[in-house]
Design a protein around this motif. Structure first.
Motif, short mmCIF file in Angstrom:
data_model
loop_
_atom_site.label_atom_id
_atom_site.label_comp_id
_atom_site.label_asym_id
_atom_site.label_seq_id
_atom_site.Cartn_x
_atom_site.Cartn_y
_atom_site.Cartn_z
N ARG A 113 -12.95 4.51 -0.09
CA ARG A 113 -13.99 3.72 -0.75
C ARG A 113 -15.28 4.53 -0.83
O ARG A 113 -15.95 4.58 -1.86
CB ARG A 113 -14.22 2.41 0.01
CG ARG A 113 -15.22 1.48 -0.66
CD ARG A 113 -15.41 0.19 0.12
NE ARG A 113 -15.79 0.37 1.50
CZ ARG A 113 -17.01 0.67 1.94
NH1 ARG A 113 -17.99 0.85 1.09
NH2 ARG A 113 -17.26 0.80 3.23
N GLU A 117 0.84 -1.20 0.00
CA GLU A 117 0.00 0.00 0.00
C GLU A 117 0.88 1.25 0.00
O GLU A 117 2.08 1.17 0.22
CB GLU A 117 -0.90 -0.01 1.24
CG GLU A 117 -1.93 -1.13 1.20
CD GLU A 117 -2.86 -1.10 2.39
OE1 GLU A 117 -2.89 -0.10 3.13
OE2 GLU A 117 -3.58 -2.09 2.58
N ALA A 132 -4.02 -0.02 13.06
CA ALA A 132 -4.83 -0.79 12.11
C ALA A 132 -6.16 -0.10 11.86
O ALA A 132 -6.63 -0.02 10.72
CB ALA A 132 -5.04 -2.21 12.62
N LEU A 133 -6.79 0.40 12.91
CA LEU A 133 -8.06 1.10 12.77
C LEU A 133 -7.88 2.36 11.93
O LEU A 133 -8.71 2.66 11.07
CB LEU A 133 -8.64 1.44 14.14
CG LEU A 133 -9.97 2.19 14.14
CD1 LEU A 133 -11.06 1.35 13.46
CD2 LEU A 133 -10.37 2.56 15.55
N PHE A 172 -5.66 2.94 9.58
CA PHE A 172 -5.53 2.57 8.18
C PHE A 172 -6.85 2.08 7.61
O PHE A 172 -7.19 2.38 6.47
CB PHE A 172 -4.46 1.49 7.99
CG PHE A 172 -3.07 2.04 8.09
CD1 PHE A 172 -2.66 3.11 7.31
CD2 PHE A 172 -2.16 1.47 8.96
CE1 PHE A 172 -1.37 3.61 7.40
CE2 PHE A 172 -0.87 1.97 9.06
CZ PHE A 172 -0.48 3.03 8.27
N HIS A 173 -7.62 1.34 8.40
CA HIS A 173 -8.92 0.84 7.94
C HIS A 173 -9.87 2.01 7.66
O HIS A 173 -10.56 2.02 6.64
CB HIS A 173 -9.53 -0.10 8.98
CG HIS A 173 -10.90 -0.55 8.63
ND1 HIS A 173 -11.13 -1.46 7.61
CD2 HIS A 173 -12.12 -0.22 9.13
CE1 HIS A 173 -12.45 -1.65 7.50
NE2 HIS A 173 -13.06 -0.92 8.42
N LEU A 174 -9.91 2.99 8.56
CA LEU A 174 -10.79 4.14 8.37
C LEU A 174 -10.37 4.95 7.14
O LEU A 174 -11.21 5.41 6.37
CB LEU A 174 -10.80 5.02 9.61
CG LEU A 174 -11.47 4.42 10.84
CD1 LEU A 174 -11.30 5.34 12.04
CD2 LEU A 174 -12.94 4.15 10.57
N SER A 190 -3.47 -2.01 17.29
CA SER A 190 -4.90 -1.97 16.99
C SER A 190 -5.33 -0.57 16.56
O SER A 190 -6.12 -0.41 15.62
CB SER A 190 -5.72 -2.43 18.19
OG SER A 190 -5.43 -3.77 18.49
N LYS A 240 -8.84 3.80 4.50
CA LYS A 240 -9.22 3.00 3.34
C LYS A 240 -10.73 3.06 3.12
O LYS A 240 -11.20 3.19 2.00
CB LYS A 240 -8.78 1.55 3.58
CG LYS A 240 -8.76 0.69 2.37
CD LYS A 240 -8.23 -0.69 2.75
CE LYS A 240 -7.65 -1.39 1.58
NZ LYS A 240 -7.11 -2.70 1.93
N ASP A 241 -11.50 2.99 4.21
CA ASP A 241 -12.96 3.05 4.12
C ASP A 241 -13.41 4.41 3.59
O ASP A 241 -14.34 4.48 2.78
CB ASP A 241 -13.56 2.78 5.50
CG ASP A 241 -15.04 2.45 5.43
OD1 ASP A 241 -15.42 1.68 4.52
OD2 ASP A 241 -15.79 2.97 6.27
#
Length: 180
Positions: free
Chosen positions: A167, A63, A156-157, A159-161, A153, A163-164
């Motif tokens: 999207r 990424e 990770a959150l 990066f997830h947010l 954690s 990415k979300d």
């Protein structure tokens, strides 16, 4: 394969990547291309060696956040390769070309990539050298685990947010263009 052969192959691959990729060409100056061409002629290797299916820097699927760290390390490897090439040549024209290219890499790395690669590399080497079978290390690791797990954690959150959110923006753009 000895170090010089690897360096030559790497250098030729770098030249191919620099001159061969159309979107990369927009960032490569005429001076840089000229110097690379001189060096490619001087450090010429056979087509069999060049196209043996084993690139020095294989393509990756990391990424963007990982790409920045990876590219910084790749540039650091190039600096090392060019430094070796400088030490191994007596040809003044090659020395000048190598110094020019090396300087451009240093500028790029300094201004756009992580400047703390030596510290990062040392830190990573220290992590990889941890003696995981040592009972003292295991006990200390257990006592630090919750803190590290929480930090991982949260990262990770994050990066997830991120990415979300990307999207959601793409979906909104598609919906907007579909409506119009």
């Amino acid at each position: 394969m000895d170090v010089l052969s690897r360096a030559v192959m790497c250098f030729c691959l770098m030249g191919w990547m620099t001159l061969g990729w159309s979107n990369a060409a927009q960032f490569t100056s005429i001076n840089m291309k000229r110097n690379i061409d001189k060096l490619k002629v001087h450090y010429k290797i056979s087509k069999d060696q060049l196209f043996n299916g084993n690139p020095v820097f294989p393509k990756d699927t990391f990424e963007d956040s990982e790409q920045r760290v990876l590219m910084s390390v790749v540039l650091d490897v190039y600096l090392s390769i060019f430094g070796q090439m400088l030490n191994q040549t007596g040809d003044q024209e090659m020395i000048e070309s190598l110094k020019y290219v090396k300087g451009k890499i240093q500028d790029l790395q300094k201004h756009y990539f992580l400047g703390r690669i030596p510290e990062l590399r040392t830190h990573l080497q220290n992590l990889w050298a941890i003696e995981t079978s040592d009972t003292t290390v295991q006990g200390k690791a257990l006592s630090e685990f919750i803190t590290i797990y929480e930090k991982a954690s949260k990262l990770a959150l994050k990066f997830h947010l991120k990415k979300d959110n990307r999207r959601k923006r793409r979906q909104a753009q598609r919906l907007k263009s579909h409506i119009m």
